[in-house]
Design a protein around this motif. Sequence first.
Motif, PDB file in Angstrom:
ATOM      1  N   TYR A   8      53.454  51.495  86.885  1.00  0.00           N
ATOM      2  CA  TYR A   8      53.891  51.685  85.458  1.00  0.00           C
ATOM      3  C   TYR A   8      55.421  52.535  85.538  1.00  0.00           C
ATOM      4  N   HIS A  51      53.445  43.923  80.661  1.00  0.00           N
ATOM      5  CA  HIS A  51      53.550  44.879  79.804  1.00  0.00           C
ATOM      6  C   HIS A  51      52.601  44.546  78.469  1.00  0.00           C
ATOM      7  N   TYR A  81      55.093  49.380  80.045  1.00  0.00           N
ATOM      8  CA  TYR A  81      55.837  48.457  81.131  1.00  0.00           C
ATOM      9  C   TYR A  81      55.253  48.651  82.312  1.00  0.00           C
TER      10      TYR A  81
END
Length: 261
Positions: free
Chosen positions: A171, A145, A154
């Motif tokens: 993601y 992240h 993240y």
Amino acid sequence: MAKNKETFARTVFIVIGLCFICSIFVSTAAVLLKPTQQENKLLDKQKYILEAANLIDSKSQVSKKEILATYEKFVEAKVINLKTGEEVAGVDGDTYDQQKVSRDPETSSKPEHDIASIKRVADNAVIYLVHDESGKLTSVILPVHGYGLWSTMYAFLAVEPDLNTVQNLVYYSQGETPGLGGEVENPKWKAKWHGKKLFDEQGNIAITVTKNPAVAETPYGVDALSGATLTSNGVQHTLTFWLGNEGFANFIKKARNGGLS
């Protein structure tokens, strides 16, 4: 006059009483729903891990039962110490809350070179090992992240057992601008990562998110997101940090020396 005061006082009393009763309902609902929310959050994470490992198709409808069964059969969560790269015994990787741990000064530290603007990094991190039907290792998934333009983004970085060849960069949580930085979730951009190399032959971090088409065509280059320079920089900084010495570098070195199976 006295009657007006009595009416006003009664109204205030009723309003306060209703607020109190509503607060009880809201608090009770929050407590009762918390286990379900946590279960759904874990299920959502497992779904993205399976997507990163090419075990499910993000475009297909997959049931909760299928996600749980596939994850349990093929995925093994381990907790490793970032400084030593070694597995931490006695810690359940599926329940270990790395984000929560990173906020505790007793179990985390401030990075010396915080290029990804993560502020604090947990001493221990989760990694996921994916095996096929025969038990052969097929993927290693690293949670990463870093900050983009508007948000902390993240992702799960899935790599081949060589710890160098990218399978997927997925993601799963970000607050970037839709149509611009939010394109990190676009399947077309995600597909550009397949087969790219993270390190050069000397072991240096080489993966580059670039606007240069010539570089993007190399094994180490990926096209930057159009019109989203700061988000693209955030992706680059995220990978640079987590593949470096304050991230998974020590784990990767040990794994390449026979630490995985």
